[in-house]
Design a protein around this motif. Structure first.
Motif: not given
Length: 161
Positions: A124-141, A152-161
């Motif tokens: 069962e295909q979940e995605f039709s296309r994909w891309e690499w995105c800036d973390l700060d642009s994800v919420i708007d999409r 919450k996820v971004i705030a907690e995990l962004r410190t790992l990179v």
């Protein structure tokens, strides 16, 4: 940690994945069969009864993206919860028996080549296309009802990179 671990009752146990590339961008996919600008999301999926959460995350990552070449960076400390809106609750396949999802999120560093991504790896295909995105642009999409949990996820995990 397995699905028997504590977490809010009435929510479907789920794992989410934030995959960072070498440049610090994140993998996002556009939901298969969904139109519009707000159909992008990180890979995520259900946890089988008794399945270890990290094992579920790696299984879901492979099934949805074809990606296997990752190294772990960390995970959220606690369950992150979101409620399904009425239109999702009405969908008996998605909203059946649950008021929303509780998710443990895992962060991984992608160590492979982009050619490894295969959106048709699993039945069962979940995605039709994909891309690499800036973390700060994800919420708007992302669809509206997942935005608070993504914050919450971004705030907690962004410190790992």
């Amino acid at each position: 940690m397995t699905t028997t671990d504590k977490g809010p009752e009435g929510y479907r146990p789920n794992v989410g994945l934030v995959v960072f590339n070498a440049e610090g961008k994140v993998w996002i996919g556009h939901r298969f069969g969904v139109s519009g600008d707000y159909a992008w999301q990180f890979p995520q999926g259900g946890v089988d009864e008794g399945e270890e959460l990290e094992a579920a995350s790696l299984r879901e990552l492979y099934e949805e993206t074809g990606i296997r070449s990752v190294t772990p960076l960390g995970r959220t400390k606690d369950w992150i919860v979101y409620d399904f809106p009425p239109e999702v609750l009405a969908n008996k396949r998605i909203g059946k028996n649950f008021k929303g999802q509780k998710q443990i999120w895992f962060a991984y560093r992608f160590t492979g080549q982009d050619s490894e991504v295969n959106l048709t790896t699993h039945g069962e295909q979940e995605f039709s296309r994909w891309e690499w995105c800036d973390l700060d642009s994800v919420i708007d999409r992302v669809v509206h009802f997942k935005r608070d949990s993504y914050r919450k996820v971004i705030a907690e995990l962004r410190t790992l990179v």
